[in-house]
Write a protein that holds these residues in place. Structure first.
Motif, PDB file in Angstrom:
ATOM      1  N   UNK A   1       4.870   5.905  -4.356  1.00 24.61           N
ATOM      2  CA  UNK A   1       5.016   5.005  -5.498  1.00 24.61           C
ATOM      3  C   UNK A   1       3.827   4.056  -5.653  1.00 24.61           C
ATOM      4  N   UNK A   2       2.820   4.168  -4.807  1.00 20.95           N
ATOM      5  CA  UNK A   2       1.676   3.266  -4.834  1.00 20.95           C
ATOM      6  C   UNK A   2       0.488   3.993  -5.432  1.00 20.95           C
ATOM      7  N   UNK A   3      -0.199   3.333  -6.359  1.00 22.47           N
ATOM      8  CA  UNK A   3      -1.395   3.887  -6.975  1.00 22.47           C
ATOM      9  C   UNK A   3      -2.591   3.637  -6.062  1.00 22.47           C
ATOM     10  N   UNK A   4      -3.224   4.701  -5.626  1.00 24.46           N
ATOM     11  CA  UNK A   4      -4.389   4.569  -4.759  1.00 24.46           C
ATOM     12  C   UNK A   4      -5.631   4.233  -5.575  1.00 24.46           C
ATOM     13  N   UNK A   5      -6.596   3.630  -4.903  1.00 22.99           N
ATOM     14  CA  UNK A   5      -7.839   3.258  -5.566  1.00 22.99           C
ATOM     15  C   UNK A   5      -8.797   4.438  -5.588  1.00 22.99           C
TER      16      UNK A   5
END
Length: 528
Positions: free
Chosen positions: A510-514
């Protein structure tokens, strides 16, 4: 007129120093080139190119610099012969801290370009193109000493680009690379492996290890990042929980971002724990308690016998006569109707916090010393001063111990691996060592977020039934129940554990990576 001639003389001297600096730079003597450029900039401050060129070789000059005796600030002669008197004095010792500070790497420079986006559409040589793009964003450029003065014309066209996008596009179009020298100055060099090694700065960054990550896991992650980014080396300080990465800036900055992202993606979960222990004790005694033993007492004084009747006898039944007179003692009978019942309840409520895949341990109780070895025999030779080995103890965790390992599945579900142990002191002992009663339960449950689960099964039930009365008479059907004593007891001990997990942070999916742009293997991108 004399003042004008003096200015012209200083300008001529500065120009000669600048040319000597160019020669030193081509020979690879960056320290001498930096000093010559700096002297030229001091003599002709209006020539910004002298100062910019000194800043361009400053980093490489610092790498070539050696630790020497201090030189007087007013002495500008590079080939000056040291004073013999000064050589006779011992130099000041260099401490370990001085060496550490001297070798400490500076933080990488970040450009402070003008905000906004620009469009470019021009055909020109690489030098004018770099100067125009840098000027458009409020920057200045200097070129490496080996950068060609003339080169084929390049068609450069970009629309609505910021300074990073424009400079990276120009790097690809001209086979060059850009190194920030100061916040406003750029160094342009030809993109070759040798120039990369000479010009690109090496940096060292330190990344702290969060508490949710073990040192072993951080070491494995750092090793993986090192292999992916081909970093020269990395170090780890397990005591201070720090990871050090060292290498060229084009690889260290992406590696730092990648490593920080890997460290942060450990979702946390809080488990609400309720421990309930219910103990029930019930006993019942009912019936007629008749005497089961009858003493026979001699009542004659034959052979100087002195008759005595024991206390507690209500009646005495005699038989015989003369020297053979005996009495049979009979005690009172009792009617019994007794009932006991007790309930106890222990309630404990707490929260346990952990991260995905890491166990969390919770213990309520005491540490009880258990003797494991000791000397109890006679002392060895030596009397009172004889050596007796000291006893040794092992501390047991009495009470409740729970070990939970959460496994997070997305946003909705959590699997809990539960190991529960309940230890108490038993009633018996062996060789003076108390026996510990142990109940253990291992379970696995999968729950939704904020959903309760009840873990039961740690239950103990004891039932006992006893009959006492006159032998034979108490066993007659029907009549026996009236002339005997009936005892019933029932003990039960039940432990219930109630669990409710709650997700505290987002899972990795659920986390957007850079996005990290690293360039190619032969042309890594230097962050600007």
């Amino acid at each position: 007129m004399a003042l004008i001639c003096a200015f012209e003389g200083l300008a001529s001297q500065a120009s000669n120093l600048f040319k000597e600096g160019k020669k030193a730079e081509r020979k690879g003597d960056m320290a001498r080139a930096y000093l010559l450029y700096s002297q030229a900039a001091a003599l002709a401050p209006e020539k910004s190119a002298y100062w910019l060129q000194s800043q361009a070789v400053r980093t490489r000059a610092a790498l070539q610099a050696k630790i020497t005796a201090p030189v007087d600030a007013g002495d500008t002669d590079l080939d000056a012969v040291p004073d013999p008197a000064a050589e006779s004095e011992p130099p000041e010792p260099i401490s370990r801290r001085d060496l550490t500070d001297a070798r400490k790497p500076l933080p990488p420079v970040e450009l402070e370009a003008a905000a906004g986006r620009k469009s470019f559409d021009r055909k020109a040589a690489p030098r004018p193109l770099f100067e125009e793009v840098a000027r458009a964003f409020g920057l200045e450029v200097v070129f490496d000493g080996d950068y060609p003065e003339s080169a084929p014309v390049v068609t450069f066209q970009v629309d609505d680009a910021d300074y990073r996008e424009a400079l990276h596009a120009l790097e690809a179009a001209t086979s060059s690379f850009v190194v920030p020298v100061t916040t406003r100055v750029l160094l342009i060099a030809k993109d070759t492996p040798q120039k990369r090694n000479d010009v690109e700065p090496a940096v060292t960054v330190i990344v702290p290890i969060p508490q949710t990550i073990t040192v072993q896991e951080a070491q494995e992650l750092a090793r993986a990042v090192q292999q992916v980014m081909e970093i020269k080396r990395f170090g780890i300080d397990s005591a201070r929980r720090l990871v050090l990465l060292n290498g060229p800036i084009s690889k260290i900055r992406p590696a730092q971002r990648l490593f920080e992202d890997l460290l942060s993606y450990r979702p946390e979960v809080s488990v609400e724990l309720q421990f309930i222990e219910v103990t029930r004790i019930e006993s019942r005694s009912i019936g007629l308690q008749l005497p089961t033993s009858f003493p026979i007492i001699p009542l004659t004084d034959f052979l100087n016998n002195k008759p005595s009747i024991p206390a507690g006898l209500s009646y005495l039944l005699t038989f015989g006569g003369g020297a053979s007179l005996f009495g049979v003692g009979i005690s009172d009978a009792h009617m019994i109707a007794r009932f006991n019942k007790s309930n106890s309840r222990t309630l404990l409520k707490t929260n346990v916090r952990s991260v995905d895949g890491l166990p969390a341990t919770f213990h309520v109780g005491d540490k009880y010393p258990i003797l494991t070895s000791g000397y109890f025999g006679p002392a060895d030779f030596g009397g009172d001063n004889a050596y007796r080995p000291p006893p040794s103890f092992n501390f047991e965790d009495l009470g409740l111990s729970i070990k939970m390992t959460p496994r997070i599945h997305g946003m909705d579900e959590v699997t809990l691996e539960i190991d529960t142990e309940f230890k108490v002191l038993g009633a018996g002992s062996f060789n003076g060592i108390p026996v510990i009663s142990n109940r253990k339960l291992t379970s696995r449950v999968r729950l939704k977020n904020d959903e309760y689960a009840v873990v039961a099964g740690m239950m103990t039930i004891n039932e006992a039934r006893g009959i006492s009365g006159l032998a034979g008479l108490s066993q007659i059907p029907g009549l026996g129940a009236l002339v005997r004593r009936n005892e019933n007891s029932k003990d039960s001990d039940e432990v219930i554990i109630v669990l409710k997990p709650r997700l505290l942070s987002l899972p990795p999916d659920q986390i957007l990576t850079r996005s990290v742009w690293v360039g190619t293997d032969t042309r890594p991108r230097i962050p600007l």
